[in-house]
Design a protein around this motif. Structure first.
Motif, PDB file in Angstrom:
ATOM      1  N   SER A 199       0.972  -1.374  -0.129  1.00  0.00           N
ATOM      2  CA  SER A 199       0.468   0.033   0.392  1.00  0.00           C
ATOM      3  C   SER A 199       1.007   1.396  -0.276  1.00  0.00           C
ATOM      4  O   SER A 199       0.489   2.477  -0.614  1.00  0.00           O
ATOM      5  CB  SER A 199      -1.425  -0.290   1.037  1.00  0.00           C
ATOM      6  N   ASP A 209      -7.484   0.937  -1.768  1.00  0.00           N
ATOM      7  CA  ASP A 209      -7.031   1.180  -1.096  1.00  0.00           C
ATOM      8  C   ASP A 209      -7.411   1.238   0.502  1.00  0.00           C
ATOM      9  O   ASP A 209      -6.670   1.453   1.350  1.00  0.00           O
ATOM     10  CB  ASP A 209      -5.583   1.671  -1.126  1.00  0.00           C
ATOM     11  N   THR A 213      -6.603  -0.800   4.100  1.00  0.00           N
ATOM     12  CA  THR A 213      -5.931  -0.248   5.391  1.00  0.00           C
ATOM     13  C   THR A 213      -6.612  -0.076   6.233  1.00  0.00           C
ATOM     14  O   THR A 213      -6.638  -0.322   7.726  1.00  0.00           O
ATOM     15  CB  THR A 213      -5.582   2.064   4.666  1.00  0.00           C
ATOM     16  N   LYS A 269      -2.793   6.352   6.319  1.00  0.00           N
ATOM     17  CA  LYS A 269      -1.506   5.351   5.152  1.00  0.00           C
ATOM     18  C   LYS A 269      -0.088   5.921   6.066  1.00  0.00           C
ATOM     19  O   LYS A 269       0.856   4.951   6.606  1.00  0.00           O
ATOM     20  CB  LYS A 269      -1.284   5.618   4.005  1.00  0.00           C
TER      21      LYS A 269
END
Length: 368
Positions: A199, A209, A213, A269
């Protein structure tokens, strides 16, 4: 006649030099422009990351990038970076290989001499169990942990490749020397690191994504909580400072989850990757220190004879001092890795440089 020929050749070469200078000036100007554009994009990215680049995850009204296109772009970009990096910095590559060979040679040297020249070597090697059972893996753990800092700076895909290798080596050591529960948790953490690493390579934001996550955040929080409860009940069966490290890990994952839900996916992230990678790096540095201490212990034993100055040294005192130095260096390395993962290493370096460079006045004296 000779003068005219020389003068003509000189003028011709001078013209070529002037043209080359012009090209260099144009190229340098383009580099400055590109650098300014990069700085501007970084500032724009920081602003969007804090303000939120997308809507609430439950109401994905904003149009994000298509996953297939983002995947192809990510693979293409990282392939270019990886190939270019492998073809350049060849001197550093050779230095890294030489470091591995030196570490392997040293570990096998002290291990072999202990087996040959020490009475009851199994007692001595019992205090250096990592080197005794996994000499090659021990050398790889130490080398792969420090080699990334030889480069200035390598692409993320190269860093993650080395990090993947050192995680595998660490799991091999842990499997033979620690509880099955600890090994299972770290295997799950290894899978989380792979997922976060993939990722982390994406250069565009996609809905898939974000959902992946979010799922990784939930899995990390649940598994971290389970192993934390176990570590509280039996502290001696786990690695040192396990509870503290897990609390930091769970806290960062909870914050990452909240940021992802609120639409600040880039920050989410960054925090998720930081939580997993820095927890792993703390574990890796623990084993780096242990392997070096064990290697120095064997070195001390094989050199300990009546003719050596080592015979007059107290290893218990020496071990404490060496461990303190290695632990300090490992802590500094971990903090630097933390700043890198949070993408604030350049900002921190600038602030520290400004702080150290600022003039100080005491009486009539000025110093920095």
């Amino acid at each position: 006649k000779l003068f005219h020929k020389t003068d003509s050749a000189n003028r011709s070469n001078l013209l070529k030099v002037n043209l080359l200078q012009d090209k260099i000036t144009v190229a340098f100007t383009r580099v400055l422009d590109a650098s300014d554009q990069i700085d501007q994009k970084i500032r724009q990215f920081a602003g969007k990351a804090v303000a939120g680049e997308s809507d609430n995850i439950l109401k994905p009204s904003l149009q994000l990038n298509e996953f297939n296109a983002a995947l192809k772009g990510t693979v293409r970009l990282n392939s270019i970076l990886y190939n270019y990096f492998l073809k350049t910095d060849t001197a550093i590559h050779y230095i890294s290989i030489a470091t591995l060979l030196i570490m392997l040679g040293w570990i096998f040297h002290v291990r072999t001499r202990t087996l040959r020249f020490i009475e009851n070597p199994e007692i001595i090697l019992g205090q250096a169990n990592y080197i005794q059972r996994n000499p090659v893996v021990s050398a790889l753990v130490v080398t792969l942990a420090i080699v990334p800092y030889f480069y200035d700076p390598p692409p993320v895909v190269f860093l993650e490749t080395l990090f993947l290798a050192v995680m595998v080596c660490t799991l091999i050591i842990i499997k033979r020397h620690f509880l099955r529960e600890t090994f299972n948790f770290l295997c799950g953490l290894f899978l989380l690191a792979i997922a976060y690493g993939i990722s982390n390579l994406f250069v565009q934001i996609t809905h898939i994504d974000r959902y992946v996550t979010l799922l990784l955040n939930i899995v990390a929080i649940i598994s971290g909580t389970i192993i934390l409860r176990s570590a509280k009940k039996a502290t001696s069966d786990h690695l040192p400072h396990t509870c503290t490290a897990l609390r930091i890990f769970i806290g960062l994952q909870i914050l990452s989850l909240a940021l992802n839900l609120s639409g600040r996916f880039s920050l989410a992230k960054i925090l998720g990757v930081t939580a997993v990678f820095n927890l792993w790096f703390a574990i890796i540095l623990f084993f780096v220190v242990q392997v070096l201490i064990q290697g120095l212990f064997l070195q001390f034993q094989v050199k300990k004879d009546s003719k050596s100055i080592i015979a007059y040294l107290d290893y218990a005192v020496l071990k404490k001092k060496i461990r303190k130095v290695l632990a300090t260096l490992a802590t500094l390395l971990w903090l630097f890795f933390l700043l890198q993962n949070l993408n604030i290493d350049d900002w921190a370096a600038d602030k520290i440089t400004d702080l150290l460079s600022q003039p100080r006045n005491i009486g009539g004296s000025s110093f920095s």
